[in-house]
Scaffold this active site. Structure first.
Site, PDB file in Angstrom:
ATOM      1  N   SER A   1       2.430  -9.573   0.517  1.00 34.18           N
ATOM      2  CA  SER A   1       2.473  -8.889   1.808  1.00 34.18           C
ATOM      3  C   SER A   1       1.479  -7.735   1.755  1.00 34.18           C
ATOM      4  CB  SER A   1       3.865  -8.328   2.049  1.00 34.18           C
ATOM      5  OG  SER A   1       4.114  -7.328   1.068  1.00 34.18           O
ATOM      6  N   LYS A   2       1.339  -7.081   2.867  1.00 31.87           N
ATOM      7  CA  LYS A   2       0.394  -5.963   2.911  1.00 31.87           C
ATOM      8  C   LYS A   2       0.762  -4.939   1.826  1.00 31.87           C
ATOM      9  CE  LYS A   2      -2.285  -3.231   6.054  1.00 31.87           C
ATOM     10  NZ  LYS A   2      -3.586  -3.531   5.568  1.00 31.87           N
TER      11      LYS A   2
END
Ligand code: GLU
Length: 490
Positions: free
Chosen positions: A253-254
């Site tokens: 994920s980010k």
């Protein structure tokens, strides 16, 4: 004769390419380089709604940053130009016509309302989503007539008996039940192809020998194989790369590192460190070597050493590699980088151009301490001011074990010892001897008091090596900073 190795990176220009996507480019590039083959870039811009301005430029810039040079592409041209799918529409349309004529595809007139409704009914009945074959039985002549006045798509007729099997170069034999596959859209109503049709046709026309792509495409492989069979295309070798997970073993994920490749450049990772790091996301040389420079990777890469299980993105490993690559840079290159990042990152109130000879002298010191290039300016800043960088006086006390009296003693002793050195004695050896000598005066080990001196001289308890820093600051500024620190404790 075996086919020449030709691989491709086929990004969709829907934004800045993320790190996992660039890993795919890297592996395709490496396979071509390791086999004296060709690597090409093809822009898959058939989803007109998702196009993002400037994206092609950012894609090419990401590749350039990592020195993944391509042999054919949208900017270079090549024997199979154009390399943008939006400029090749007639090829896909011709293929769709051939499929229609052979009865391997049919026109579908289902409206989006009908398809939404179908999906909702399937979800309610806990059935897998998929097209129900509604338009399969429309007679072709009637369909051609209707298509003159009604919007339609071209749907590929998937076989609904038996199974589709292929040999993935990473996973071995993979089998899909045909009954579970639905008829997919090959050509949309706007005349643009879907990924399925465009990619397999271009891989064929561009003579791609190995399709290296992300695991998310594995489930589409049966579509592609049947489509190739229908078009009389010999399949390339397929290799579906493992997904990249964060250290939490969940999809990246980010937060766990899934950002644009160029963000890593802007944070100060070196391209070679990044390539080394990405190379290890799914591949290994021998299960133990961690430092694998790009040229070694490009020589040694084999698909056989890619594993199918998820690769873990560990930012600590990247940081470690970056430090190693920084320390491995030659001096001239490192000096250039130090100057560039200081020019860019030092605050605007520091006059430009910067004193390059000072930075060249500081460069070897910075090399030992920098993990990312965006730390350089912060570590060098104190060299460009008269006083130390602003700090809270309580930090002096804190670094002296929380005792104000000790902090005062340390500063007084340092002032006395350094003030004793004349301008002509202000060199590395004598400065070091004077400060080491404080151990006896203070009856304290060096490590107990040195960070007080760091605070006084730099404004921070750590930084580049102190003795050399004092030489770079010069006698006047070094002593002035100790005086200021001492006064702040009154
Ligand atoms: N355009 C597809 C993507 O960006 C390419 C997939 C492939 O490599 O075939 O994911």
């Amino acid at each position: 004769m075996t086919r020449p190795v030709r691989t491709r990176y086929a990004p969709s220009p829907t934004g800045d390419p993320h790190i996992g996507n660039i890993r795919t480019a890297l592996f395709a590039w490496a396979l071509a380089r390791a086999n004296n083959g060709s690597f090409l870039v093809r822009i898959e811009d058939t989803d007109q709604k998702r196009l993002v301005d400037n994206s092609v430029e950012r894609i090419l810039e990401s590749l350039r940053w990592l020195k993944l040079h391509w042999d054919e592409g949208p900017d270079l041209g090549g024997p199979h130009a154009p390399y943008r799918q939006s400029e090749r529409l007639h090829l896909y349309q011709d293929a769709a016509t051939r499929l229609l004529e052979a009865g391997r595809a049919y026109r579908c007139f289902c409206t989006s309302e009908r398809l939404d409704d179908l999906r909702a009914r399937q979800a309610a009945a806990k059935q897998p989503p998929g097209y129900d074959g509604h338009c399969r039985s429309v007679p072709p002549e009637e369909a051609s007539k209707r298509a003159e006045s009604e919007p339609s798509v071209v749907r590929f007729r998937m076989s609904d008996v038996g199974a589709t099997t292929f040999d993935d170069a990473i996973r071995g034999a993979v089998t899909f039940e045909n009954a579970l596959q639905d008829d997919f859209v090959a050509l949309k109503s706007d005349g643009y192809p879907t990924y399925h049709l465009a990619a397999i046709l271009d891989d064929h026309l561009m003579e791609i020998s190995h399709v290296i792509r992300g695991e998310e495409w594995l489930s589409s492989a049966p579509k592609h194989l049947q489509l190739m069979e229908a078009l009389g295309i010999e399949p390339p070798v397929y290799a579906h790369l493992p997904v990249v997970h964060g250290p939490d073993h969940k999809k990246l994920s980010k937060r766990t590192g899934d950002t644009a490749a160029l963000e890593y450049r802007d944070k100060g990772y070196l391209p070679d460190a990044m390539v080394n790091f990405l190379a290890l996301l799914g591949w290994s040389l021998d299960d133990k070597t961690t430092i694998i420079p790009p040229d070694v990777f490009a020589t040694e890469f084999t698909i056989e050493r890619v594993v199918p299980n998820p690769a873990i993105f560990d930012i600590e490993r990247l940081n470690y590699l970056n430090g190693q690559y920084i320390r491995g840079l030659d001096d001239a290159e490192w000096e250039r980088i130090v100057i560039e990042w200081c020019e860019k990152d030092l605050p605007a109130d520091i006059a430009r151009p910067l004193d390059e000879s000072l930075l060249r002298q500081a460069a070897p010191l910075l090399k030992e301490r920098v993990g990312r290039l965006d730390e350089i300016a912060g570590l060098a800043h104190f060299l460009f001011t008269y006083e130390a960088l602003p700090y809270d006086a309580s930090l002096l006390v804190e670094r002296a074990g929380g005792d104000q009296g000790t902090a005062v003693r340390i500063l007084d002793a340092a002032l006395l010892a350094l003030d004793d050195l004349g301008d002509d004695q202000w060199d590395r050896d004598q400065v070091e001897a004077a400060i080491r000598g404080l151990q006896d005066t203070l009856e304290l080990k060096l490590r107990k008091f040195i960070s007080v001196l760091y605070v006084a001289e730099m404004g921070s308890p750590q930084g580049i090596p102190l003795f050399d820093s004092l030489v770079l600051l010069g006698r006047e500024r070094s002593i002035q900073r100790l005086r200021t620190a001492r006064q702040r404790l009154d």
